[in-house]
Scaffold this motif. Structure first.
Motif: not given
Length: 358
Positions: A239-262, A264-267
């Motif tokens: 999701t976008m929070a102002g000019d920052k993109a927030i990414v959470f979770g997902g799965a790798a090709k191996s199937g291993e899942m994540s609870n990391e949050a990142f 990204l400054d879009t400037n």
């Protein structure tokens, strides 16, 4: 149909101008969630579900893996498109297939109505993504399973939608490096779209539209990034929070899942892995929902976690308070689902994944 009221603390920052706008998603279990966020003078964040299922028209048939978007030129009424639907015939047999229909949310007094689409309507698919480009909705990629057992086809095509005429048109552009599904796409304040998929290790994909001699041309480019970027993944949420993109979770090709949050400054195009304080966080999961509450607070719902017995759907509700500049954050559990699966959060919808929140 449920409504969730979220009161958030001043530590979440200034709420956006659209803080009273509807945030909704739909799922395979034919329950639709509408969330409304509002400012409150309080030191804690709280949330409460209210069931509206008996009062509004649903999307039929029920679905998952669809795309959601909110046109800006037809009254800001959110819409859902496509996905994987489930129908039961008169004999009780279940049929599952992809669709390319569209539904529009007409408010809590009426619910959903089906939209008659025209033009170059996209083929049925799921696991696509949509974003606004210069305020025009664009559909990116996706997966058409086709005949069961064939593996289907993953798509690299784009279609643009015109909300006033409810008409689709073909875009003469292709997703870089090949077809993509289970990706995310975000609308940036500059009027372009950001796409992140399993191939984005040192870059993100930017899609823009330029006008030349009264003709519109779509163009992809790879924007290099720096910093601590998410590893290769799909079925993540963003999701976008102002000019920052927030990414959470997902799965790798191996199937291993994540609870990391990142973030990204879009400037500056620098990624930061958000260091979590406080000792609690959502379990690793794929296919969750994420939406913006304020410029430094996002709301997370659902997803599916991996267990020894298989995938376990979740129905918990969290908020992440974060400092984008410092790369730090803290999760707060608003509604516990007691482990998900058959359990739900208090008064809430059944646990689920592959829903949408917009």
């Amino acid at each position: 149909m449920y409504t969730i009221m979220v009161s958030f603390a001043t530590t979440c920052g200034t709420p956006p101008a659209a803080a009273a706008a509807s945030l909704l998603f739909h799922c395979l279990l034919q329950s639709i969630i509408v969330a409304q966020a509002f400012s409150a003078v309080t030191n804690k964040v709280s949330a409460k579900w209210t069931d509206l299922s008996d009062f509004v028209a649903p999307v039929v048939p029920p679905r998952s893996g669809h795309a959601a978007f909110t046109p800006l030129d037809v009254g800001n009424r959110p819409r859902v498109w496509g996905g994987y639907v489930e129908e039961v015939d008169a004999n009780g047999n279940v049929e599952r297939h992809v669709t390319n229909d569209m539904w529009e949310w007409d408010g809590a007094d009426s619910g959903w109505t089906k939209v008659d689409q025209g033009g170059e309507v996209p083929r049925p698919r799921l696991a696509a993504a949509m974003a606004l480009v210069n305020d025009r909705p664009v559909l990116f990629g996706g997966w058409d399973p086709q005949t069961p057992g064939t593996g289907g086809v993953i798509l690299d095509t784009l279609k643009e939608f015109d909300p006033p005429s409810n008409s689709w048109s073909v875009v003469d552009a292709r997703i870089p490096d090949g077809p993509s599904s289970r990706h995310v796409a975000l609308s940036l304040p500059s009027g372009v779209a950001l796409m992140h998929n399993h191939r984005c290790d040192d870059h993100v994909i930017i899609y823009s539209v330029t006008k030349l001699l009264n003709l519109l041309y779509g163009r992809f480019s790879k924007q290099p990034t720096t910093g601590n970027a998410p590893s290769s993944r799909g079925l993540h949420a963003a999701t976008m929070a102002g000019d920052k993109a927030i990414v959470f979770g997902g799965a790798a090709k191996s199937g291993e899942m994540s609870n990391e949050a990142f973030v990204l400054d879009t400037n500056t195009w620098e990624w930061k892995s958000i260091t979590i304080a406080g000792g609690i966080a959502p379990c690793p999961r794929a296919g969750p929902c994420l939406c913006t509450i304020s410029d430094n607070c996002v709301l997370l719902f659902g997803g599916a976690e991996a267990t020894d017995e298989g995938l376990n759907p979740r129905g918990d509700v969290w908020v992440l308070h974060f400092d984008a500049d410092a790369g730090t954050g803290q999760w707060e559990l608003l509604l516990d689902d007691n482990g998900g699966g058959e359990s739900t959060s208090p008064g809430g919808p059944p646990s689920r994944n592959a829903a949408t929140l917009s």
